[in-house]
Write an enzyme that holds these catalytic residues in place. Sequence first.
Site, PDB file in Angstrom:
ATOM      1  N   SER A  64       0.800  -1.236   0.000  1.00 17.25           N
ATOM      2  CA  SER A  64       0.000   0.000   0.000  1.00 17.25           C
ATOM      3  C   SER A  64       0.827   1.278   0.000  1.00 17.25           C
ATOM      4  O   SER A  64       0.278   2.361  -0.183  1.00 17.25           O
ATOM      5  CB  SER A  64      -0.951   0.002   1.187  1.00 17.25           C
ATOM      6  N   LYS A  67       0.324   3.353  -3.009  1.00 17.34           N
ATOM      7  CA  LYS A  67      -0.919   4.097  -3.263  1.00 17.34           C
ATOM      8  C   LYS A  67      -0.735   5.611  -3.378  1.00 17.34           C
ATOM      9  O   LYS A  67      -1.268   6.219  -4.309  1.00 17.34           O
ATOM     10  CB  LYS A  67      -1.949   3.761  -2.174  1.00 17.34           C
ATOM     11  N   TYR A 189      -3.443  -3.226 -10.272  1.00 16.96           N
ATOM     12  CA  TYR A 189      -3.257  -2.678  -8.919  1.00 16.96           C
ATOM     13  C   TYR A 189      -2.374  -3.616  -8.083  1.00 16.96           C
ATOM     14  O   TYR A 189      -1.463  -3.178  -7.365  1.00 16.96           O
ATOM     15  CB  TYR A 189      -4.626  -2.455  -8.254  1.00 16.96           C
ATOM     16  N   TYR A 241      -5.115   4.463   7.634  1.00 19.87           N
ATOM     17  CA  TYR A 241      -6.434   3.798   7.691  1.00 19.87           C
ATOM     18  C   TYR A 241      -7.204   4.144   8.967  1.00 19.87           C
ATOM     19  O   TYR A 241      -7.263   5.304   9.347  1.00 19.87           O
ATOM     20  CB  TYR A 241      -6.270   2.271   7.590  1.00 19.87           C
ATOM     21  N   VAL A 259       1.467  -3.741   3.899  1.00 20.16           N
ATOM     22  CA  VAL A 259       1.384  -4.978   4.688  1.00 20.16           C
ATOM     23  C   VAL A 259       2.644  -5.838   4.626  1.00 20.16           C
ATOM     24  O   VAL A 259       2.759  -6.808   5.370  1.00 20.16           O
ATOM     25  CB  VAL A 259       0.157  -5.863   4.318  1.00 20.16           C
TER      26      VAL A 259
HETATM   27  N1  GLU Z   1      -1.751  -5.571  -1.844  1.00 27.16           N
HETATM   28  C1  GLU Z   1      -2.380  -5.376  -0.570  1.00 27.16           C
HETATM   29  C2  GLU Z   1      -3.881  -5.449  -0.718  1.00 27.16           C
HETATM   30  O1  GLU Z   1      -4.402  -4.878  -1.587  1.00 27.16           O
HETATM   31  C3  GLU Z   1      -1.957  -4.082   0.034  1.00 27.16           C
HETATM   32  C4  GLU Z   1      -2.553  -3.809   1.382  1.00 27.16           C
HETATM   33  C5  GLU Z   1      -1.709  -2.939   2.280  1.00 27.16           C
HETATM   34  O2  GLU Z   1      -0.500  -2.895   2.121  1.00 27.16           O
HETATM   35  O3  GLU Z   1      -2.277  -2.271   3.192  1.00 27.16           O
HETATM   36  O4  GLU Z   1      -4.554  -6.131   0.030  1.00 27.16           O
END
Ligand code: GLU
Length: 424
Positions: A64, A67, A189, A241, A259
């Site tokens: 993430s 993003k 993605y 988050y 993550v």
């Molecule tokens: N590729 C992970 C997902 O989409 C990233 C989530 C994250 O790093 O918070 O679930």
Amino acid sequence: MKTPVPDYLKHVLTSCRDNEKGALADYIPELAAVDPDKFALALSTVDGTIYSTGDDEVEFTMQSMSKPFAYALALQKVGLTKVMEKVGVEPSGEAFNQISLEKDSNIPKNPMINSGAITTHSLIPYKRTVSRAEQLRRFLSGLAGRELSFDTDVYTSELKTAFRNRSLGYMLRTVGVLEEDPEAIVNGYIKQCSIKVTVKDLAMIAGVLANGGIQPQTGKKLLDRSVVRQVLSVMLTCGMYDAAGDWLTTVGIPAKSGVAGGIIGVLPGQVGIAVFSPRIDEHGHSVRGVDIFERMSREMGLHLMEGTPSAQTILQSRYLTGKRDHVVVYELRGVLQFTESEMLLRILQDEPEGKKRIVLDLTNLTLIHNVGARMLFEGVARLKKDGHPVVVVDSEGILSEAQMKGNKRVVVKEKLTKYLEKFQ
Ligand code: GLU
């Protein structure tokens, strides 16, 4: 003498190492297979210095943390208005993979949660031969200052278990937020999430944001200031988050977690910070990473709301010179934003009306914000009205063309001493 910064980073790492709480992200099978004890920390300055310690050569996937950069690329390429039609900027207070949309508009609440990130991915312009994920990889490589690559194992591993992200994709397609095949976009993605970095790369990338979009090592402008501001704002409010409020109050640095165990943080105008430690908490944040950020923010005084105290004075010195002391020099120093400009204008207010020549010397200023330039020239106009000839000495060229517009006649480019020779 050796700078103590690397020793300090090492010390921080050592003191947070004992915390073995948290667990590996096992919903992506490949991530459950990494060494949980890997631990690294890096810090970048806005002039391009990188300090790092621990496992700073180990690559891990951005997840993430990609993003905010997909968001930056979309903003840079298609503009804020188009992006805002598809993704909001409100913190969701929900888990990162929550299946929900904003109530009235039916668009994802923000680009940091998965629904918003999948949508943001779809906004990146691409070519038949260069996919969106590849566009992002190239863009991130530019920010990092080296060629980054995808982790194909992590990518294919996540593809196999991406049921939730697929359902988000289909939901977004149903409401018309996605306009193409959701499978392809979700796959893209997931590929974006598999871009590999070290903490040093992340620190460099964070350094570009801290430096207002300019790559500190190459001097290349990679992002508009307005884009950086938008991205950092969203990182601050939504990046962590459903722990965003807790993070903002305790750490106070715009940040994004992934993550795989990385956290990237940016303190505008000051530093970029990156940590890596794979065990994560219930929000998906690296446990030791959070510890490190809390500690460094506290010890280094990095909380955004502490603010950088504005210059106590904008005036370095005021003196009379020239044959009959008919020249009044104001040497300024520091930065000229609203607060300092107001201070300056209040000082100039005390200058009695008359024919004395006023020289405003900008040589020791490090930055002039647009509002600073506007207020400066308004002061010049008012001094002139009082009968003074006025010049602004800008020997270092700190004023931009736009800031000088309409006032070029009062700006002198030569050195102060040289300019003042004429009046001796
Ligand atoms: N590729 C992970 C997902 O989409 C990233 C989530 C994250 O790093 O918070 O679930």
